[in-house]
Design an enzyme around this catalytic site. Sequence first.
Site, PDB file in Angstrom:
ATOM      1  N   CYS A  73      10.466   6.247   3.159  1.00 61.40           N
ATOM      2  CA  CYS A  73       9.407   7.074   3.254  1.00 61.40           C
ATOM      3  C   CYS A  73       8.251   5.837   3.497  1.00 61.40           C
ATOM      4  O   CYS A  73       7.930   5.418   2.336  1.00 61.40           O
ATOM      5  CB  CYS A  73       8.770   8.444   3.179  1.00 61.40           C
ATOM      6  SG  CYS A  73       7.221   8.894   3.952  1.00 61.40           S
ATOM      7  N   CYS A 180       7.262   3.411   9.864  1.00 57.44           N
ATOM      8  CA  CYS A 180       7.063   3.884   9.416  1.00 57.44           C
ATOM      9  C   CYS A 180       8.616   5.141   9.636  1.00 57.44           C
ATOM     10  O   CYS A 180       9.725   4.481  10.814  1.00 57.44           O
ATOM     11  CB  CYS A 180       6.776   5.587  10.437  1.00 57.44           C
ATOM     12  SG  CYS A 180       6.898   7.162  10.156  1.00 57.44           S
TER      13      CYS A 180
HETATM   14  N1  DGL Z   1       8.747   9.070   7.742  1.00 60.95           N
HETATM   15  C1  DGL Z   1       7.603   9.018   7.060  1.00 60.95           C
HETATM   16  C2  DGL Z   1       6.478   7.076   6.766  1.00 60.95           C
HETATM   17  O1  DGL Z   1       7.818   6.679   6.715  1.00 60.95           O
HETATM   18  C3  DGL Z   1       6.024   9.487   7.401  1.00 60.95           C
HETATM   19  C4  DGL Z   1       6.358  10.623   8.736  1.00 60.95           C
HETATM   20  C5  DGL Z   1       5.357  11.863   8.470  1.00 60.95           C
HETATM   21  O2  DGL Z   1       4.203  11.231   8.402  1.00 60.95           O
HETATM   22  O3  DGL Z   1       5.653  12.159   7.749  1.00 60.95           O
HETATM   23  O4  DGL Z   1       6.650   7.009   6.733  1.00 60.95           O
END
Ligand code: DGL
Length: 238
Positions: A73, A180
């Site tokens: 993430c 993201c």
């Molecule tokens: N998947 C996460 C990222 O790579 C964030 C998504 C969320 O806002 O929970 O930043």
Amino acid sequence: MSNNPIGVFDSGVGGLCVLRKCMEAMPCEHFVYLADSANMPYGERSATDIKRAACACAETLFDMNCKAVVVACNTATETAIEDIRSLYPDKTVVGLEPAVKPCYGELDCGYAVALVTPATARSEKFGSLIRLCGGKIIPSPQPKLAAVIESLIGEPSRLRPVVGDILEPYKDARAVVLGCSHYTYLTSLIDEFYGGKIKIYDGAGGAAQRLKSLLEKADLCADGGTVGSVRFYSTYKI
Ligand code: DGL
């Protein structure tokens, strides 16, 4: 220890793209995937909340005897990876960075747009990366987009207009950075928007290669003869 699993976590389904790259690079490894759905979306939360949630995920995975943890993430990496590393100084912890540097390195003219969550856009780590690029990479924070992707996954006809609205102001961009992990699900729609003429960057492959080289260096790779596996877990709130 070398046949212990590798923990991978994200706020939801985004990190599955990173898991996939890790499985391709290390097919004999065992993985535990944790979707922290109870705290999704990380990108709309304060730094304090993101740190708390991300550290709790790392704790859960290390308590499951994971030999390494991948923070799949960008938001949690930008905001909380130093906290996780200081809690587990002897452990292998790999993060997911927005692929700003590779994009900047290959950008010969024009500019690129980096789609990120609001929390990533605010983070110091990301801010200093962007400053190094001297205005060639434009950050574009996307409130709610990760949650929209979770709810419309597998429905390209409903996601297409969302992508069109986001990219319209950047229609002359020369590249897109997916900052993201959830946004990886938009890759083909972004490609379609630009008529296949621009390059799209994400950090998943880089994170998988980094993990592989750290495990090799620490002599922690799973035995070559084993068949890899994945277990899935999720937190939830009713
Ligand atoms: N998947 C996460 C990222 O790579 C964030 C998504 C969320 O806002 O929970 O930043």
